[in-house]
Each structure stands twice: as C-alpha cells, then as structure tokens.
Design a protein around this motif. Structure first.
Motif, PDB file in Angstrom:
ATOM      1  N   LYS A 298       0.832  -1.191   0.000  1.00 52.46           N
ATOM      2  CA  LYS A 298       0.000   0.000   0.000  1.00 52.46           C
ATOM      3  C   LYS A 298       0.877   1.255   0.000  1.00 52.46           C
ATOM      4  CE  LYS A 298      -2.646  -1.072   3.590  1.00 52.46           C
ATOM      5  NZ  LYS A 298      -3.776  -0.973   4.532  1.00 52.46           N
ATOM      6  N   LEU A 299       0.325   2.330  -0.482  1.00 47.51           N
ATOM      7  CA  LEU A 299       0.975   3.638  -0.459  1.00 47.51           C
ATOM      8  C   LEU A 299       0.858   4.184   0.965  1.00 47.51           C
ATOM      9  CD1 LEU A 299       2.240   5.926  -2.200  1.00 47.51           C
ATOM     10  CD2 LEU A 299      -0.090   6.718  -2.630  1.00 47.51           C
ATOM     11  N   CYS A 300       1.918   4.799   1.471  1.00 48.06           N
ATOM     12  CA  CYS A 300       1.894   5.334   2.837  1.00 48.06           C
ATOM     13  C   CYS A 300       0.862   6.455   2.947  1.00 48.06           C
ATOM     14  CB  CYS A 300       3.275   5.836   3.233  1.00 48.06           C
ATOM     15  SG  CYS A 300       3.779   7.359   2.399  1.00 48.06           S
TER      16      CYS A 300
ATOM     17  N   LEU B 171       2.908   9.843  -9.221  1.00 46.96           N
ATOM     18  CA  LEU B 171       2.613  10.348 -10.556  1.00 46.96           C
ATOM     19  C   LEU B 171       2.716   9.155 -11.498  1.00 46.96           C
ATOM     20  CD1 LEU B 171       2.531  12.835 -12.615  1.00 46.96           C
ATOM     21  CD2 LEU B 171       5.011  12.626 -12.600  1.00 46.96           C
ATOM     22  N   PHE B 172       1.761   9.015 -12.423  1.00 52.26           N
ATOM     23  CA  PHE B 172       1.830   7.922 -13.397  1.00 52.26           C
ATOM     24  C   PHE B 172       0.990   8.272 -14.614  1.00 52.26           C
ATOM     25  CE2 PHE B 172      -1.757   7.006 -10.670  1.00 52.26           C
ATOM     26  CZ  PHE B 172      -2.746   6.601 -11.549  1.00 52.26           C
ATOM     27  N   GLN B 173       1.215   7.541 -15.685  1.00 51.91           N
ATOM     28  CA  GLN B 173       0.446   7.731 -16.916  1.00 51.91           C
ATOM     29  C   GLN B 173      -0.532   6.574 -17.081  1.00 51.91           C
ATOM     30  OE1 GLN B 173       3.252   8.057 -20.102  1.00 51.91           O
ATOM     31  NE2 GLN B 173       3.854  10.120 -19.541  1.00 51.91           N
ATOM     32  N   LEU B 174      -1.796   6.917 -17.244  1.00 49.67           N
ATOM     33  CA  LEU B 174      -2.837   5.941 -17.528  1.00 49.67           C
ATOM     34  C   LEU B 174      -3.115   5.998 -19.023  1.00 49.67           C
ATOM     35  CD1 LEU B 174      -4.926   3.911 -16.405  1.00 49.67           C
ATOM     36  CD2 LEU B 174      -6.508   5.839 -16.155  1.00 49.67           C
ATOM     37  N   GLN B 175      -3.086   4.849 -19.669  1.00 42.20           N
ATOM     38  CA  GLN B 175      -3.312   4.790 -21.118  1.00 42.20           C
ATOM     39  C   GLN B 175      -4.603   4.034 -21.410  1.00 42.20           C
ATOM     40  OE1 GLN B 175       0.432   2.813 -22.050  1.00 42.20           O
ATOM     41  NE2 GLN B 175       1.223   4.722 -22.892  1.00 42.20           N
ATOM     42  N   ARG B 176      -5.220   4.379 -22.545  1.00 44.94           N
ATOM     43  CA  ARG B 176      -6.435   3.704 -22.993  1.00 44.94           C
ATOM     44  C   ARG B 176      -6.238   3.240 -24.423  1.00 44.94           C
ATOM     45  NH1 ARG B 176     -12.068   6.785 -23.889  1.00 44.94           N
ATOM     46  NH2 ARG B 176     -10.776   7.749 -25.466  1.00 44.94           N
ATOM     47  N   GLY B 177      -6.711   2.043 -24.700  1.00 44.45           N
ATOM     48  CA  GLY B 177      -6.647   1.507 -26.056  1.00 44.45           C
ATOM     49  C   GLY B 177      -7.801   0.558 -26.290  1.00 44.45           C
ATOM     50  N   THR B 178      -7.931   0.103 -27.513  1.00 46.95           N
ATOM     51  CA  THR B 178      -8.974  -0.866 -27.830  1.00 46.95           C
ATOM     52  C   THR B 178      -8.353  -2.078 -28.507  1.00 46.95           C
ATOM     53  OG1 THR B 178      -9.443   0.263 -29.914  1.00 46.95           O
ATOM     54  CG2 THR B 178     -10.828   0.827 -28.048  1.00 46.95           C
TER      55      THR B 178
ATOM     56  N   GLY C 272       6.843   1.734 -16.000  1.00 47.58           N
ATOM     57  CA  GLY C 272       7.954   2.677 -15.876  1.00 47.58           C
ATOM     58  C   GLY C 272       7.543   4.113 -15.647  1.00 47.58           C
ATOM     59  N   SER C 273       6.238   4.395 -15.681  1.00 41.34           N
ATOM     60  CA  SER C 273       5.810   5.792 -15.526  1.00 41.34           C
ATOM     61  C   SER C 273       5.541   6.171 -14.070  1.00 41.34           C
ATOM     62  CB  SER C 273       4.550   6.067 -16.359  1.00 41.34           C
ATOM     63  OG  SER C 273       3.415   5.438 -15.792  1.00 41.34           O
ATOM     64  N   ILE C 274       5.503   5.205 -13.171  1.00 37.13           N
ATOM     65  CA  ILE C 274       5.191   5.512 -11.772  1.00 37.13           C
ATOM     66  C   ILE C 274       6.382   6.183 -11.105  1.00 37.13           C
ATOM     67  CG2 ILE C 274       4.541   4.582  -9.523  1.00 37.13           C
ATOM     68  CD1 ILE C 274       3.232   2.248 -11.000  1.00 37.13           C
ATOM     69  N   GLN C 275       6.124   7.355 -10.556  1.00 41.16           N
ATOM     70  CA  GLN C 275       7.154   8.108  -9.828  1.00 41.16           C
ATOM     71  C   GLN C 275       6.595   8.471  -8.451  1.00 41.16           C
ATOM     72  OE1 GLN C 275       8.629  11.520 -12.013  1.00 41.16           O
ATOM     73  NE2 GLN C 275       8.079  10.532 -13.933  1.00 41.16           N
ATOM     74  N   VAL C 276       7.318   8.121  -7.414  1.00 40.33           N
ATOM     75  CA  VAL C 276       6.907   8.510  -6.067  1.00 40.33           C
ATOM     76  C   VAL C 276       7.345   9.956  -5.842  1.00 40.33           C
ATOM     77  CG1 VAL C 276       7.149   8.056  -3.606  1.00 40.33           C
ATOM     78  CG2 VAL C 276       7.079   6.142  -5.218  1.00 40.33           C
ATOM     79  N   VAL C 277       6.382  10.828  -5.620  1.00 35.26           N
ATOM     80  CA  VAL C 277       6.646  12.247  -5.409  1.00 35.26           C
ATOM     81  C   VAL C 277       6.856  12.515  -3.921  1.00 35.26           C
ATOM     82  CG1 VAL C 277       5.700  14.579  -5.668  1.00 35.26           C
ATOM     83  CG2 VAL C 277       5.297  12.860  -7.444  1.00 35.26           C
ATOM     84  N   HIS C 278       6.063  11.824  -3.096  1.00 37.28           N
ATOM     85  CA  HIS C 278       6.175  11.984  -1.646  1.00 37.28           C
ATOM     86  C   HIS C 278       5.800  10.666  -0.978  1.00 37.28           C
ATOM     87  CE1 HIS C 278       5.998  13.892   2.293  1.00 37.28           C
ATOM     88  NE2 HIS C 278       4.857  13.251   2.485  1.00 37.28           N
ATOM     89  N   GLY C 279       6.602  10.229  -0.033  1.00 36.64           N
ATOM     90  CA  GLY C 279       6.296   9.014   0.711  1.00 36.64           C
ATOM     91  C   GLY C 279       6.931   7.782   0.094  1.00 36.64           C
TER      92      GLY C 279
END
Length: 92
Positions: A50-52, A58-65, A77-84
């Motif tokens: 879990k996140l503290c 910060l992350f990028q959510l993508q949508r496709g079909t 690779g887009s997940i960046q912890v900004v705080h915690g």
C-alpha cells in the motif's frame, strides 16, 4: 476501478484540455488499481504494498482498444513517487 478509468478519459473530466487529474483516496484502493492496470509481467512495489499515508505518486494511464473492447493500463515505468513510499517504513 474501471469506472474511474472511464471517467479519466470522459468528456465529464474534460481530459482533452488538461494534462493531469489529481486523485485522493485510500491506499488499499490504489494498490488494487495498480494491480489491475500494471499487468501481470510488471514487477512494481505498488502491486504488493500500500501507499503510505499522504503518499503522492505520478503515473500515466493509457487507454486503447483490442477487438472493440476498451482497455486501460498504467504505462510501465511511468510511476514516480513524489512523496512518501510504498510499503511499511522501517522502524529504527
């Protein structure tokens, strides 16, 4: 969870005119979200921990079909912890 992903790309969220959507919520919800949208092969602490409290990522959510079905994913690779942090903090 899918309802939230749908909202992020809907006309209601006005996603075409913004670069980011800021969301607050429970750490267990975020763990479930990342587990659902990171994919089986992705190995990231967000799927196991879990996140503290007051954590920010910060992350990028993508949508496709595929085959006419709308699918979502968190870009690996887009997940960046900004705080915690993810997981329990070690006690000293």
């Amino acid at each position: 969870i899918e309802t939230f992903a749908d909202f992020c790309f809907s006309d209601v969220s006005n996603s075409s005119s913004c670069d980011a959507i800021v969301v607050g919520g429970h750490s267990a919800w975020f763990k479930t979200f990342f587990s659902a949208y990171l994919g089986r092969r992705a190995d990231h602490p967000s799927k196991r921990n879990k996140l503290c409290n007051a954590g920010v990522v910060l992350f990028q959510l993508q949508r496709g079909t595929i085959g006419g079905r709308v699918l979502y994913r968190v870009r690996p690779g887009s997940i960046q912890v900004v705080h915690g942090h993810f997981g329990k903090k070690e006690r000293r």
